[in-house]
Design a protein around this motif. Structure first.
Motif, short mmCIF file in Angstrom:
data_model
loop_
_atom_site.label_atom_id
_atom_site.label_comp_id
_atom_site.label_asym_id
_atom_site.label_seq_id
_atom_site.Cartn_x
_atom_site.Cartn_y
_atom_site.Cartn_z
N UNK A 57 0.81 -0.98 0.09
CA UNK A 57 -0.20 0.10 0.00
C UNK A 57 0.66 1.08 0.04
N UNK A 58 2.01 1.23 0.43
CA UNK A 58 2.93 2.46 0.52
C UNK A 58 4.13 2.44 -0.42
N UNK A 59 3.74 1.55 -1.63
CA UNK A 59 4.83 1.58 -2.61
C UNK A 59 5.14 2.88 -3.13
N UNK A 60 4.01 3.51 -3.14
CA UNK A 60 4.28 4.92 -4.09
C UNK A 60 5.22 5.91 -3.31
N UNK A 61 4.88 6.07 -1.84
CA UNK A 61 5.59 6.97 -1.15
C UNK A 61 6.90 6.36 -1.16
N UNK A 62 7.46 4.92 -1.06
CA UNK A 62 8.88 4.57 -0.87
C UNK A 62 9.45 4.90 -2.12
#
Length: 590
Positions: free
Chosen positions: A84-89
């Motif tokens: 779910x936090x792939x874009x932020x990473x």
């Protein structure tokens, strides 16, 4: 009447049973009774212990299943968080200006992801440079220190990255640790293992003296010292373990995780079980020990005073039956009856030995006489033929031939006189055969060829005199087929090799017509001794009888036709020490 029949049956049964067996049966009956009590006690003990072990194993298995359930939940939460936090990473990796804002989002999402799971003690997100980005429940300094060192060792390559759960002991606690890696980031979760243990430890009637986890290498995460055998059992067990360690008087029970390399081990010391056995089992064990001691002592005394004297007497009688008359039995015994019986037995054996010596000497004299008689029968016609040759040579005035023949006849006569010995060296027999061949070459016009094959050094080989000569003479007499070709005789000598009977093999074969097919079975059966034409042959009979006398039936002789034609005789003599042979009785020739 019925009583007499019953006594008769009992006597008939006991008449076929030895004293030792009778005492053994009585001891067996008593032992079976004691063993039955022991088996019942042991079975009860084992049943109780098995039920306790199965119940304890079930407790550990249920705990491990609970751990696996929580581990699966934590894995799903970790995977969900990273996905779910792939874009932020990805955005943070581009080094954008709003990095702090993205950290806030990651931190908030981590709290949302793991706050519902009370088993997770802490979670950390690190970048590839080993810098902690966000964390959750990281208030314990020991965890901060461990996760920093752990992630640094993975990032630096000092410790290989594992995508599995591992067990780590931090302070006095055990944690289950899992690290997931994606896009150059490391997400590490610490799950506290102590609550799982406390569920068992605080339960009613906790059977375990100690509980601990093992890591993925099955190494105990505990300060408890176990014996080498217990450690090996823990290292090698599959999904479940129940092992009684006799060295430390402890039962080791274990259950392994289906999802990880972790295992939960419980120790239950024997003192716990012994307190529940009860006084009855202790008294029963003491009674069994006393009963066994009594039976063993009673059996030992009876065997020493009754069975052993009888066994010694029976073995001595068997020795006498087998021909050993030097056997004696001790006349000392516990009971007077045995002393009298042993004395009479020794006296009887002495009388038998004296009688046997007299009979043996008489038999030996008769055997020696028979052997000398057989030697006197060897080839009396040979000398008649020799005289006939001398007469013919004298008529034709062949003086040189006469001298040569007389010289050969002198050698032949010396050997015949020396043949009264039981054994001679094989080389002497071979020289006699060569001398005989020379005589036959003077007698006949066709060629006579004698060839020797095989062993060259036969100093230790002793044979009966005239043994080989008889069959060579037979080949000269019957082996002629074509006068142009003459007679070819071959003697092959071979010492037995490894895997064969120890002795010497002699094979005499010629180029003649061989034995008649109906004669061979009769020759080999030993019923009637015939020559190759089916007529009685005293020379062959003498050899066979002398071999039977001198070797007591151990020598072997076989008649056959060669594969390339001709008659063949194979003789096997057992190897014997040279000093055992009978020496020359003083004849030196003349």
């Amino acid at each position: 009447m019925k009583k007499e029949k019953w006594e008769t049956r009992v006597k008939r049964i006991l008449g076929n049973i030895s004293l030792g067996k009778s005492l053994g049966i009585k001891m067996l009956v008593v032992s079976l009774i004691i063993a039955g009590l022991g088996i019942i006690s042991l079975y009860a003990n084992r049943t109780i212990e098995k039920q306790a072990n199965d119940a304890n194993l079930k407790i550990l298995s249920m705990t491990i299943d609970k751990i696996d359930e929580q581990i699966l939940t934590a894995e799903n939460q970790m995977a969900s968080y990273l996905t779910s936090r792939r874009s932020e990473l990805v955005e943070i990796k581009r080094n954008t200006a709003n990095r702090e804002y993205l950290y806030t989002i990651l931190d908030k999402e981590m709290k949302n992801s793991f706050s519902a799971n009370s088993w997770i003690q802490a979670s950390f997100l690190y970048n590839s440079a080993g810098q902690r980005m966000v964390s959750f429940r990281s208030f314990e300094y020991s965890l901060l220190e461990d996760v920093r060192d752990y992630n640094q060792s993975i990032i630096s390559g000092e410790e290989s990255f594992s995508n599995e759960w591992v067990a780590r002991k931090i302070g006095d606690k055990v944690y289950f640790v899992r690290t997931m890696h994606t896009l150059g980031y490391y997400l590490t979760v610490y799950m506290d293992g102590d609550p799982f243990l406390k569920v068992i430890e605080k339960g009613e009637n906790n059977p375990f003296s100690l509980l601990f986890f093992t890591d993925e290498n099955r190494k105990a995460i505990s300060d408890e010292k176990l014996s080498a055998s217990a450690e090996q059992q823990i290292k090698d067990f599959g999904q479940e373990l129940i092992y009684n360690d006799p060295r430390e008087a402890v039962t080791v029970i274990g259950s392994a995780s289906d999802r990880t390399g972790l295992s939960l081990i419980g120790l239950r010391y024997k003192s716990f079980l012994q307190k529940n056995i009860g006084a009855l089992q202790l008294l029963l064990a003491m009674f069994m020990m006393l009963a066994v001691a009594y039976v063993v002592g009673w059996s030992w005394f009876n065997r020493k005073t009754l069975v052993h004297p009888v066994d010694k007497l029976v073995k001595a009688m068997e020795e006498v039956e087998n021909g050993n008359l030097h056997v004696k039995v001790e006349e000392e015994a516990y009971y007077q009856e045995f002393r009298c019986l042993n004395y009479q037995f020794n006296r009887m054996v002495s009388e038998i030995e004296k009688l046997k010596i007299d009979v043996y000497e008489e038999q030996l004299n008769r055997q020696n006489s028979e052997l000398k008689f057989l030697l006197l029968q060897i080839n009396p016609h040979f000398f008649l033929n020799a005289l006939n040759i001398l007469y013919t040579l004298a008529l034709t005035r062949q003086t040189d031939k006469i001298k040569e023949l007389v010289a050969h006849l002198m050698k032949h006569s010396r050997y015949i006189l020396k043949a009264r010995n039981e054994k001679i060296e094989v080389e002497e027999e071979l020289k006699h055969i060569e001398n005989f061949i020379e005589i036959q070459r003077i007698r006949y016009t066709y060629p006579i060829l004698f060839t020797r094959e095989g062993e060259e050094e036969l100093e230790d080989c002793l044979i009966p005199p005239m043994m080989l000569y008889t069959f060579v003479e037979n080949s000269v007499k019957y082996g002629l087929v074509d006068e142009a070709e003459g007679v070819h005789i071959t003697l092959q000598i071979e010492k037995s090799r490894e895997g064969e009977k120890q002795g010497y093999y002699f094979r005499i074969r010629d180029s003649g017509p061989g034995y008649a097919e109906d004669v061979l079975p009769v020759l080999n059966s030993g019923d009637t001794l015939l020559d190759r034409r089916g007529e009685e042959h005293y020379g062959v009979a003498n050899v066979v009888q002398r071999l039977a006398i001198l070797y007591h039936g151990d020598a072997e002789i076989k008649f056959e036709n060669g594969t390339e034609g001709g008659a063949a005789v194979e003789i096997w003599l057992p190897e014997e020490q040279r000093e055992e042979a009978v020496k020359d009785e003083g004849f030196t020739g003349g």
